[in-house]
Write a protein that holds these residues in place. Structure first.
Motif, short mmCIF file in Angstrom:
data_model
loop_
_atom_site.label_atom_id
_atom_site.label_comp_id
_atom_site.label_asym_id
_atom_site.label_seq_id
_atom_site.Cartn_x
_atom_site.Cartn_y
_atom_site.Cartn_z
N UNK A 85 0.81 -1.17 0.00
CA UNK A 85 0.00 0.00 0.00
C UNK A 85 0.87 1.26 0.00
N UNK A 86 1.97 1.20 0.71
CA UNK A 86 2.87 2.37 0.74
C UNK A 86 3.37 2.70 -0.65
N UNK A 87 3.70 1.65 -1.42
CA UNK A 87 4.18 1.90 -2.78
C UNK A 87 3.10 2.53 -3.64
N UNK A 88 1.86 2.05 -3.50
CA UNK A 88 0.75 2.63 -4.26
C UNK A 88 0.55 4.09 -3.89
N UNK A 89 0.58 4.38 -2.58
CA UNK A 89 0.42 5.76 -2.14
C UNK A 89 1.57 6.64 -2.62
N UNK A 90 2.77 6.09 -2.64
CA UNK A 90 3.93 6.85 -3.13
C UNK A 90 3.74 7.23 -4.60
N UNK A 112 0.61 8.82 8.64
CA UNK A 112 -0.53 7.95 8.91
C UNK A 112 -1.81 8.30 8.18
N UNK A 113 -1.74 9.16 7.17
CA UNK A 113 -2.96 9.61 6.50
C UNK A 113 -2.66 9.97 5.05
N UNK A 114 -3.63 9.73 4.19
CA UNK A 114 -3.54 10.15 2.79
C UNK A 114 -4.91 10.69 2.37
N UNK A 115 -4.92 11.85 1.75
CA UNK A 115 -6.15 12.48 1.28
C UNK A 115 -6.05 12.76 -0.21
N UNK A 116 -7.19 12.72 -0.89
CA UNK A 116 -7.20 13.09 -2.30
C UNK A 116 -6.78 14.54 -2.44
N UNK A 117 -6.00 14.81 -3.44
CA UNK A 117 -5.57 16.18 -3.72
C UNK A 117 -6.70 16.91 -4.44
N UNK A 118 -7.30 17.94 -3.82
CA UNK A 118 -8.42 18.62 -4.46
C UNK A 118 -8.05 19.29 -5.77
#
Length: 93
Positions: A1-6, A19-25
């Motif tokens: 998951x970390x790789x996908x988020x990266x 500890x958090x990921x948000x969509x970039x508006x």
């Protein structure tokens, strides 16, 4: 998951904090729609890969990559496969 988020962060589609990921508006709907299309592409790649597996295959080794999790999901339905070996976290989960 970390790789996908990266990857999503590099494409500026998400903003990561501890500890958090948000969509970039500011990413816009078109960029997010294109990313969803990639998921469909992964499913197509996985389907083709599974078709190439011999019917009597008992052992499968999976490397790492963006489509490996989807390949693992489809391999699980093959009755002859008894063992899957991988270090890919998406394939395991």
């Amino acid at each position: 998951m970390r790789n996908d988020l990266k990857i999503l962060e590099e494409k500026r589609l998400v903003i990561r904090t501890f500890g958090l990921a948000n969509l970039n508006p500011s990413a816009g709907k078109k960029a997010l729609a294109k990313e969803r299309q990639t998921l469909t592409t992964d499913e197509l790649i996985a389907k083709k890969a599974v078709e190439l597996i011999p019917e009597n295959a008992r052992y499968i080794g999976l490397d790492c990559g963006s489509s490996v999790g989807e390949v693992a999901n489809q391999i699980i339905n093959l009755p002859s496969v008894k063992t899957i070996v991988t270090s890919s976290v998406p394939a395991i989960s």
